[in-house]
Scaffold this motif. Structure first.
Motif, PDB file in Angstrom:
ATOM      1  N   ALA A 176       0.840  -1.195   0.000  1.00  0.00           N
ATOM      2  CA  ALA A 176       0.000   0.000   0.000  1.00  0.00           C
ATOM      3  C   ALA A 176       0.877   1.248   0.000  1.00  0.00           C
TER       4      ALA A 176
ATOM      5  N   HIS B 119      -3.973   0.443  -2.887  1.00  0.00           N
ATOM      6  CA  HIS B 119      -3.715  -0.931  -2.436  1.00  0.00           C
ATOM      7  C   HIS B 119      -3.713  -1.833  -3.668  1.00  0.00           C
TER       8      HIS B 119
ATOM      9  N   TRP C  32     -13.562  -4.303   3.246  1.00  0.00           N
ATOM     10  CA  TRP C  32     -12.367  -3.701   3.837  1.00  0.00           C
ATOM     11  C   TRP C  32     -12.475  -3.645   5.358  1.00  0.00           C
TER      12      TRP C  32
ATOM     13  N   ARG D 216      -7.881  -1.033   5.080  1.00  0.00           N
ATOM     14  CA  ARG D 216      -7.256  -1.928   4.102  1.00  0.00           C
ATOM     15  C   ARG D 216      -8.313  -2.804   3.427  1.00  0.00           C
TER      16      ARG D 216
END
Length: 207
Positions: free
Chosen positions: A43, A57, A87, A102
């Motif tokens: 990332a 990402h 996420w 993330r």
């Protein structure tokens, strides 16, 4: 073995400032873009200012599975086919001063999104571009087979039962001749037929 159709993509998450004294920032899904090898697999921060941060990402593979053709069909036949992204927030800060959001999984399946939501995960979606929609539609056209609708059995084909739930029959033979014995037989036959017809509803309940 034939390889499954797949696409390599990257996910962009955005941290944006909002007018909330208790939570001045929030994370949202920004976009899903084609992956580029130059991005690697880690990332990275793309942009940061006083109002937002954008994080890239890379390195997600989206595969299409024949046994999930219905899930793709449900997506591609909507007014706005989309990417679904699950996420989660980092538990601890690693790449930034604070934990970042993330992406964990990316899919084009309506069923995948439903399963993730049922598991209480955070799932968001963004529109899929026309080339991806066309690719997905070609797959569903080739592999999606709607389940045939089951025909309801007509009421006339349901078995007749008496009031005890036993099979019942109706005689269609005409009573011939007269006399006491003949009349009695005709009466019994009529009673039997009446009882049988009266139990039709019960037969319907059991059918």
């Amino acid at each position: 073995m034939t390889e499954r159709p797949s696409l390599q993509v990257a996910v962009v998450m955005r941290r944006e400032k909002i007018d909330n004294r208790w939570q001045p920032w929030r994370w949202v899904l920004d976009e899903v873009v084609p992956h580029e090898d130059a991005w690697g697999s880690e990332a990275r921060l793309l942009r940061k200012d006083d109002t937002q941060e954008r994080w890239l990402h890379p390195g997600f593979t989206v595969q299409l599975f024949r046994d999930d053709a219905e899930g793709y069909y449900l997506n591609v036949t909507t007014e706005a086919p989309c990417w679904f992204v699950l996420w989660r927030m980092d538990e601890e800060a690693s790449l930034a001063d604070e934990p970042i959001a993330r992406p964990v999984m990316v899919s084009l399946s309506y069923h995948d999104a439903g399963r993730w939501l049922d598991a209480q995960e955070t799932v968001e979606n963004v529109p899929a571009p026309p080339p991806v929609v066309q690719w997905l539609r070609a797959f569903t056209d080739a592999h999606y087979v709607p389940e045939p609708k089951r025909r309801k059995r007509p009421e006339s084909f349901r078995p007749l039962q008496d009031r005890f739930g036993n099979p019942a029959s109706i005689s269609t033979d005409k009573v011939r001749g007269g006399g006491g014995m003949g009349a009695g037989a005709g009466s019994d036959s009529g009673s039997s037929a009446g009882a049988s017809r009266g139990s039709t509803d019960t037969g319907g309940d059991h059918g």
